[in-house]
Design an enzyme around this catalytic site. Sequence first.
Site, PDB file in Angstrom:
ATOM      1  N   LYS A   1      18.082 -10.440  35.429  1.00 22.76           N
ATOM      2  CA  LYS A   1      17.664 -11.821  35.186  1.00 22.76           C
ATOM      3  C   LYS A   1      16.564 -11.871  34.129  1.00 22.76           C
ATOM      4  O   LYS A   1      16.560 -12.740  33.264  1.00 22.76           O
ATOM      5  CB  LYS A   1      17.204 -12.475  36.490  1.00 22.76           C
ATOM      6  CG  LYS A   1      18.405 -12.770  37.371  1.00 22.76           C
ATOM      7  CD  LYS A   1      18.095 -13.641  38.550  1.00 22.76           C
ATOM      8  CE  LYS A   1      19.398 -14.012  39.240  1.00 22.76           C
ATOM      9  NZ  LYS A   1      19.364 -13.812  40.681  1.00 22.76           N
TER      10      LYS A   1
ATOM     11  N   LYS B   1      33.892 -12.242  33.645  1.00 24.45           N
ATOM     12  CA  LYS B   1      33.816 -12.442  35.093  1.00 24.45           C
ATOM     13  C   LYS B   1      33.622 -13.933  35.395  1.00 24.45           C
ATOM     14  O   LYS B   1      32.786 -14.580  34.757  1.00 24.45           O
ATOM     15  CB  LYS B   1      32.627 -11.639  35.627  1.00 24.45           C
ATOM     16  CG  LYS B   1      32.457 -11.765  37.109  1.00 24.45           C
ATOM     17  CD  LYS B   1      31.164 -11.135  37.590  1.00 24.45           C
ATOM     18  CE  LYS B   1      30.964 -11.536  39.026  1.00 24.45           C
ATOM     19  NZ  LYS B   1      29.724 -11.483  39.624  1.00 24.45           N
TER      20      LYS B   1
ATOM     21  N   LYS C   1      29.412 -19.100  37.698  1.00 25.56           N
ATOM     22  CA  LYS C   1      28.888 -20.401  37.265  1.00 25.56           C
ATOM     23  C   LYS C   1      27.911 -20.235  36.101  1.00 25.56           C
ATOM     24  O   LYS C   1      27.733 -21.154  35.311  1.00 25.56           O
ATOM     25  CB  LYS C   1      28.281 -21.190  38.418  1.00 25.56           C
ATOM     26  CG  LYS C   1      27.121 -20.533  39.094  1.00 25.56           C
ATOM     27  CD  LYS C   1      26.711 -21.371  40.286  1.00 25.56           C
ATOM     28  CE  LYS C   1      25.928 -20.593  41.314  1.00 25.56           C
ATOM     29  NZ  LYS C   1      26.492 -19.347  41.800  1.00 25.56           N
TER      30      LYS C   1
HETATM   31  P1  ADP Z   1      28.117 -16.816  40.422  1.00 22.51           P
HETATM   32  O1  ADP Z   1      28.345 -15.575  39.570  1.00 22.51           O
HETATM   33  O2  ADP Z   1      29.096 -17.888  40.139  1.00 22.51           O
HETATM   34  O3  ADP Z   1      26.670 -17.269  40.392  1.00 22.51           O
HETATM   35  P2  ADP Z   1      27.429 -15.725  42.973  1.00 22.51           P
HETATM   36  O4  ADP Z   1      26.625 -14.651  42.333  1.00 22.51           O
HETATM   37  O5  ADP Z   1      26.734 -16.813  43.719  1.00 22.51           O
HETATM   38  O6  ADP Z   1      28.426 -16.370  41.896  1.00 22.51           O
HETATM   39  O7  ADP Z   1      28.538 -15.049  43.899  1.00 22.51           O
HETATM   40  C1  ADP Z   1      28.489 -14.934  45.276  1.00 22.51           C
HETATM   41  C2  ADP Z   1      29.455 -13.845  45.664  1.00 22.51           C
HETATM   42  O8  ADP Z   1      30.791 -14.216  45.222  1.00 22.51           O
HETATM   43  C3  ADP Z   1      29.181 -12.506  44.942  1.00 22.51           C
HETATM   44  O9  ADP Z   1      28.337 -11.670  45.673  1.00 22.51           O
HETATM   45  C4  ADP Z   1      30.559 -11.897  44.851  1.00 22.51           C
HETATM   46  O10 ADP Z   1      30.870 -11.244  46.057  1.00 22.51           O
HETATM   47  C5  ADP Z   1      31.482 -13.080  44.736  1.00 22.51           C
HETATM   48  N1  ADP Z   1      31.919 -13.314  43.359  1.00 22.51           N
HETATM   49  C6  ADP Z   1      31.392 -14.185  42.472  1.00 22.51           C
HETATM   50  N2  ADP Z   1      32.083 -14.187  41.318  1.00 22.51           N
HETATM   51  C7  ADP Z   1      33.076 -13.279  41.466  1.00 22.51           C
HETATM   52  C8  ADP Z   1      34.142 -12.828  40.630  1.00 22.51           C
HETATM   53  N3  ADP Z   1      34.326 -13.329  39.403  1.00 22.51           N
HETATM   54  N4  ADP Z   1      34.982 -11.895  41.102  1.00 22.51           N
HETATM   55  C9  ADP Z   1      34.825 -11.403  42.362  1.00 22.51           C
HETATM   56  N5  ADP Z   1      33.847 -11.784  43.199  1.00 22.51           N
HETATM   57  C10 ADP Z   1      32.974 -12.708  42.773  1.00 22.51           C
END
Ligand code: ADP
Length: 335
Positions: free
Chosen positions: A118, A199, A202
Amino acid sequence: MSEKRPARVLSGVQPTGILHLGNYFGAIQQHIALQDEHPGEAYYFIANYHAMTTVHDGDTLRGYVHDVAITYLALGLDPSKAVLFRQSDVPEVLELAWMIATVTGMGLLQRAHSYKDKIQNGITPSAGLFYYPVLMGADILLYDGSLVPVGKDQLQHIEFAQDMATAFNHSYAGGETILRRPEPRLSKAPYVPGLDGRKMSKSYDNTIPLFLAGKRLRKLIGKVVTDSAELGQPLTIKDNTVYDLLKLFTDEEEMAAIGEHFRSGSRDGQPFGYGHAKQLLAAKIDAHFGEARERREHLVAHPEEVEAVLAEGAAKARTIARATLARCRAVCGLR
Ligand code: ADP
Ligand code: TRP
């Protein structure tokens, strides 16, 4: 406290946005499946204290929390098997976090990948962001979580929680198990690519939300980035986002046939191109979440049902939290 107790599943989800396909295949699907493997022992909380490291608007945060709760319930979380609650409804977690902080080295927190990432991405860190892994350790240890389903990105935080349990037990209790050591359960879930092939996240603004349907869904799927193969030309399946997304919704046999359409650029003697593949993908997503969408609509119209589930969940979680905290307070000399 004996280690010979049934496994307890514990995980948290951050309410920082609308949940997407990556969250579903990476986390939610597994969470819901675990309620059948460990009925009565699956605890999931909506990590609103954690989300405060990024969301600073009260109404927005409340909205996201409500949406996460609705999403889990719509997708099949069954409150008779799993406990769903709001992190902040059990504020005891903050006290345990403080206790753990006193036995956690600064060096350990400075090694945290997610924190370092971050900062590298230009975020000016608050003390809260730095402290995040301590709170996450407390989340797990407070509820005697022994099995923590998470994605790979969270693995290091679970290792920290293991170190924190050991450090606490040694420092304050001569090695007696006051806090139970958790183990991670890595999701077998695939990596879900987003609209642009990176990937799905959001943070990249490339997500496919779970409950989009019909025309709006088709329009969004139309935006999946592809190469510029002409209609009727063979389509490569390597690193092909449309193909990779189709795989998530299709059994092996049908996928073999779809793979043939891609490789040959034809289906039933007619040319097959990205337009067709995207139509198929949109139809599959639409059908897959059809029932969940209906349940969701019901819950959107009945927020009191959602609140009742969260309140009941918090009451169950709080009973465990208080017992753990009493053990910890005793060995720390707080009473
Ligand atoms: P974002 O990347 O949208 O902020 P988060 O970090 O809040 O999503 O994700 C929460 C959980 O969802 C992660 O710990 C992971 O297990 C899963 N996750 C998020 N994006 C993916 C992805 N593109 N592929 C597989 N798992 C994902
Ligand atoms: N940090 C996790 C994430 O970003 C969410 C989380 C908070 C969590 N506390 C937890 C996950 C405890 C598992 C256990 O996805």
